[in-house]
Each structure stands twice: as structure tokens, then as C-alpha cells.
Write a protein that holds these residues in place. Sequence first.
Motif, PDB file in Angstrom:
ATOM      1  N   ASN A  75      61.814 102.007   8.394  1.00  0.00           N
ATOM      2  CA  ASN A  75      61.119 101.668   9.632  1.00  0.00           C
ATOM      3  C   ASN A  75      62.021 101.963  10.837  1.00  0.00           C
ATOM      4  OD1 ASN A  75      59.809 100.450  11.794  1.00  0.00           O
ATOM      5  ND2 ASN A  75      59.236  98.623  10.634  1.00  0.00           N
ATOM      6  N   ARG A  78      63.182  99.192  13.535  1.00  0.00           N
ATOM      7  CA  ARG A  78      64.130  98.115  13.239  1.00  0.00           C
ATOM      8  C   ARG A  78      65.439  98.341  13.996  1.00  0.00           C
ATOM      9  NH1 ARG A  78      61.552  94.344   9.451  1.00  0.00           N
ATOM     10  NH2 ARG A  78      63.561  93.310   9.521  1.00  0.00           N
ATOM     11  N   GLU A  96      61.826  87.731   5.990  1.00  0.00           N
ATOM     12  CA  GLU A  96      60.765  88.554   6.583  1.00  0.00           C
ATOM     13  C   GLU A  96      59.509  87.735   6.890  1.00  0.00           C
ATOM     14  OE1 GLU A  96      60.521  92.160   7.520  1.00  0.00           O
ATOM     15  OE2 GLU A  96      62.527  91.329   7.786  1.00  0.00           O
ATOM     16  N   LYS A  97      59.263  86.691   6.124  1.00  0.00           N
ATOM     17  CA  LYS A  97      58.091  85.835   6.359  1.00  0.00           C
ATOM     18  C   LYS A  97      58.155  85.148   7.720  1.00  0.00           C
ATOM     19  CE  LYS A  97      56.795  84.680   1.623  1.00  0.00           C
ATOM     20  NZ  LYS A  97      56.772  83.604   0.619  1.00  0.00           N
ATOM     21  N   THR A  98      59.361  84.965   8.259  1.00  0.00           N
ATOM     22  CA  THR A  98      59.494  84.302   9.562  1.00  0.00           C
ATOM     23  C   THR A  98      59.043  85.204  10.702  1.00  0.00           C
ATOM     24  OG1 THR A  98      61.757  85.062  10.056  1.00  0.00           O
ATOM     25  CG2 THR A  98      61.529  83.044   8.721  1.00  0.00           C
ATOM     26  N   ARG A  99      59.056  86.508  10.486  1.00  0.00           N
ATOM     27  CA  ARG A  99      58.733  87.508  11.508  1.00  0.00           C
ATOM     28  C   ARG A  99      59.663  87.421  12.731  1.00  0.00           C
ATOM     29  NH1 ARG A  99      53.543  86.201   9.504  1.00  0.00           N
ATOM     30  NH2 ARG A  99      52.442  88.019   8.722  1.00  0.00           N
ATOM     31  N   GLU A 100      60.843  86.825  12.550  1.00  0.00           N
ATOM     32  CA  GLU A 100      61.806  86.642  13.646  1.00  0.00           C
ATOM     33  C   GLU A 100      62.883  87.719  13.651  1.00  0.00           C
ATOM     34  OE1 GLU A 100      61.954  84.277  16.101  1.00  0.00           O
ATOM     35  OE2 GLU A 100      60.016  83.526  15.438  1.00  0.00           O
ATOM     36  N   LYS A 102      64.512  91.318  13.332  1.00  0.00           N
ATOM     37  CA  LYS A 102      64.077  92.708  13.549  1.00  0.00           C
ATOM     38  C   LYS A 102      65.133  93.734  13.144  1.00  0.00           C
ATOM     39  CE  LYS A 102      60.408  90.993  15.478  1.00  0.00           C
ATOM     40  NZ  LYS A 102      59.351  90.593  14.588  1.00  0.00           N
ATOM     41  N   GLU A 186      59.079  78.807   6.375  1.00  0.00           N
ATOM     42  CA  GLU A 186      59.258  79.764   7.464  1.00  0.00           C
ATOM     43  C   GLU A 186      59.866  79.128   8.711  1.00  0.00           C
ATOM     44  OE1 GLU A 186      56.047  81.485   4.862  1.00  0.00           O
ATOM     45  OE2 GLU A 186      56.483  79.505   5.642  1.00  0.00           O
ATOM     46  N   SER A 190      63.280  80.239  10.372  1.00  0.00           N
ATOM     47  CA  SER A 190      63.199  80.727  11.750  1.00  0.00           C
ATOM     48  C   SER A 190      64.225  80.012  12.632  1.00  0.00           C
ATOM     49  CB  SER A 190      61.783  80.510  12.285  1.00  0.00           C
ATOM     50  OG  SER A 190      61.675  80.962  13.601  1.00  0.00           O
TER      51      SER A 190
END
Length: 199
Positions: A75, A78, A96-100, A102, A186, A190
Amino acid sequence: MTNFPAPIEELIDEFSRLPGIGKKTAQRLAFFVVKDKKDSAIRLSEAIINVKNRIHFCEDCFNITDKDKCSICSNASRDRSVICVVEDSKDVIAIEKTREFKGLYHVLHGAISPMDGIGPEDIKLRELIIRIRDNEVNELILATNPTIEGEATSMYISKLLSQTDILVTRLAHGIPVGGDLEFADEVTLSKALEGRRKI
């Protein structure tokens, strides 16, 4: 001594080797396979063989993938200046589940544990150092599990990089000591990412 036919006993033994599966659960699974349709058992065995044949480590971060590079390393959006170091591929999924986060990851595939005969050379530590040396990395987030082994591994990496300009941080201790990242929710992960600190 059991009266199970040899093929069932063998299947029970194999199921018993799986983590979290005791003898009774292994027996239930074995008898489920016996009662289930043959094509279901064939699909299960083919899925297991397919995983063993097609899944390998990403050539950059050592996460599991079925391609040369995992989806995270591939990606382009990133942040390549930040690498989060984890013990296991399950930890990547948890973060990755936190989406925090990058940035990118580096999977060590274990932690330093002298009691178990695991030293720095037994995990993907050399590969991490080469990766840092060959790329423009500004920050290394140490996200090893908050266990004795995880802490020892983090301290070892921190000392290795103490003479560099790389900012070495550690996840904040919102995660319970003795716990594994894959079991943290999460929100906890996070907050731990937000509260990381230099060590």
C-alpha cells in the motif's frame, strides 16, 4: 486405554496438538468429522494443505501473505518512515483493527526468551536492523507483548538503536501485563498507540 479405531485415535491426537484443544474437544471434533459428509472433510483437508502451500512471509515485514509483499507493504499510502515492531502476525491484525496506525510493520516471529533458548538470532531481529539501515525510518514503535519476554525484546532493540537518530517508542501500558495484543480491544490498543513514549 480407548476402544477407538486407529484412524480415529490418530485424528484425535492431531486435533489435540492444536492450541486450546484438549482431549475431550479433540474427540468431539474427530466424531464430527466422522459424522459429516466426506466432501466437507475433503474441503477441510484441502484448505489446510492450501494454507501450508500458499501462505509465506512478506519479503519486507515478515507478515503472513500469499503474495511476495503483504497488502500493507504494497500500500503506497502507508507512512514508510514509521515501523511498528510486533511479535506475531496476529498482533498486526489486532493493531489494524484500531484504524489508528498508518505506518508499516515488522513481525519478529517471537521474543527473546533465554529460558526457552530463544536468543536475538532466533527471531527476525537481524532483518529489522537491515531494514532500518536501508530505509528512511524516523520512528520505531515497539509493540511487543507486555510480558517479561516482550519487555526484554523491546529493551534489547532499544539499546541496539540508542546511538541512532531514530525515535524509539513503546506502546503505552494500557494493555494489561501478561496479556497478548490479539486479545486487547480496539479502544485499549488505540489509546496505547496514542500514548506511546520514548524509551
